[in-house]
Design an enzyme around this catalytic site. Structure first.
Site, short mmCIF file in Angstrom:
data_model
loop_
_atom_site.label_atom_id
_atom_site.label_comp_id
_atom_site.label_asym_id
_atom_site.label_seq_id
_atom_site.Cartn_x
_atom_site.Cartn_y
_atom_site.Cartn_z
N ASP A 179 -11.71 -1.89 0.65
CA ASP A 179 -11.04 -1.55 2.41
C ASP A 179 -12.56 -0.94 3.29
OD1 ASP A 179 -9.71 1.14 0.72
OD2 ASP A 179 -10.97 1.20 -0.67
N MET A 208 -8.61 0.23 6.79
CA MET A 208 -9.08 2.51 7.79
C MET A 208 -10.03 1.73 8.53
SD MET A 208 -10.02 3.58 4.14
CE MET A 208 -9.37 2.44 3.59
N HIS A 267 -6.74 -2.66 2.88
CA HIS A 267 -6.81 -1.96 3.07
C HIS A 267 -7.74 -1.65 4.31
CE1 HIS A 267 -6.86 3.32 2.61
NE2 HIS A 267 -6.77 2.80 3.59
N MET A 290 -2.82 7.81 0.45
CA MET A 290 -4.00 8.16 0.48
C MET A 290 -3.22 9.65 -0.74
SD MET A 290 -5.38 6.15 1.37
CE MET A 290 -6.70 7.16 0.99
N MET A 331 -13.34 -0.36 6.10
CA MET A 331 -13.63 0.79 7.14
C MET A 331 -14.67 0.65 8.67
SD MET A 331 -15.01 3.42 4.44
CE MET A 331 -13.82 3.32 2.86
N SER A 335 -10.90 -0.32 -7.06
CA SER A 335 -11.45 -0.91 -5.57
C SER A 335 -12.62 -1.07 -5.53
CB SER A 335 -11.76 0.85 -4.59
OG SER A 335 -11.74 0.33 -3.68
N ASP A 378 -3.71 5.88 -3.44
CA ASP A 378 -4.79 5.73 -3.50
C ASP A 378 -6.15 6.83 -3.08
OD1 ASP A 378 -7.29 4.48 -2.87
OD2 ASP A 378 -7.23 3.46 -1.16
N HIS A 381 -8.20 -4.31 -4.55
CA HIS A 381 -8.27 -3.68 -3.76
C HIS A 381 -9.59 -3.36 -2.71
CE1 HIS A 381 -6.09 -0.53 -1.79
NE2 HIS A 381 -7.22 0.71 -1.05
C1 DX5 Z 1 -10.93 5.88 -0.16
C2 DX5 Z 1 -10.40 4.66 -0.32
C3 DX5 Z 1 -9.98 4.44 -1.64
C4 DX5 Z 1 -10.93 4.66 -2.34
C5 DX5 Z 1 -11.41 4.84 -3.84
O1 DX5 Z 1 -11.19 6.20 1.50
O2 DX5 Z 1 -9.25 4.17 0.87
O3 DX5 Z 1 -9.27 2.91 -2.38
O4 DX5 Z 1 -12.13 3.24 -2.92
O5 DX5 Z 1 -12.10 5.47 -4.71
P1 DX5 Z 1 -11.58 6.29 -5.89
O6 DX5 Z 1 -10.86 5.69 -6.63
O7 DX5 Z 1 -12.67 6.51 -6.69
O8 DX5 Z 1 -11.54 7.79 -4.86
ZN ZN Z 2 -8.60 2.34 -0.14
#
Ligand code: DX5
Ligand code: ZN
Length: 215
Positions: free
Chosen positions: A35, A68, A66, A137, A37, A8, A175, A33
């Protein structure tokens, strides 16, 4: 199929993003990956299109994006243009999930559905044959470095059974909170893809940690 590792980028050093992308290129990792947000769907804001484009410029492996965010349908083609190869939307953010999945595929990406820890995998039944990935998740989304929620093991086993029963080819991605203590049990339970942020980027030797997670 051997399981896949998707580091990630959220845990990367954004001032050295090119370096960290090259680390992933030169490791046994399979995907990036990414993310996204929005500060509304989750209580944090990460990054948007300019950063994804910058990652795409250096990445030699697929971008697993991903989302969010609320109202993801608005931006599906823009994520494709920014470089997403696989796009996951949250089931909790979509009123017309089937339509969102079709729009992702029509835009030329693989389609994923992400589900929060409180969401039952049974809600995926009627789209399981339409999707390429379930991003399960194993923490409440919003932040890297959180503690793994153990009920995830039960959810993976239940979802794997549904996938087999329906003859779906969807992959199960885990994840959040994946580490060197739980990754083997996750694979044994039926996971196909492991996301790892803090475990990879917080380690002394990220390339070696990825190799370890790949074992
Ligand atoms: C959390 C993200 C994850 C995050 C995972 O909301 O969707 O992808 O980056 O990070 P770790 O592996 O540190 O939990
Ligand atoms: Zn993620």
């Amino acid at each position: 199929m051997p399981h896949l590792i998707a580091p990630s980028v959220l845990s990367a050093d954004f001032a050295n993003l090119q370096r960290d992308c090259e680390m992933i290129n030169n490791s046994q990792a399979d995907w990036f990956h990414v993310d996204v947000m929005d500060g509304v769907f989750v209580p944090n804001i990460s990054f948007g299109f300019p950063v994804i484009k910058a990652i795409k410029k250096h990445a030699k492996k697929p971008l697993d994006v991903h989302l969010m965010i609320v109202d993801p349908d608005k931006y599906i083609t823009t994520f494709k243009e920014a470089g997403a190869d696989l796009l996951s939307v949250h089931i909790e953010a979509c009123n017309h999930l089937h339509r969102s999945i079709q729009a992702i595929k029509a835009a030329g990406m693989k389609a994923g559905v992400a589900i929060n820890p409180h969401t039952s995998v049974s809600l995926l039944k009627d789209v399981l044959v339409d999707i390429d990935l379930i991003c399960m998740m194993s923490v409440n989304p919003g932040f890297g470095g959180q503690k793994f929620i153990a009920n995830t093991f039960n959810k993976v086993i239940e979802l794997k059974k549904m996938i087999v029963d329906l003859k779906s080819s969807a992959l199960i991605e885990i994840d959040g909170g994946v580490d060197l203590n739980n990754y083997k049990k996750l694979i044994e339970s039926g996971a196909d893809v492991l996301v790892a942020g803090n475990t990879v980027f917080g380690s002394k030797d990220p390339v070696a940690t990825i190799a370890e997670l790949k074992k």
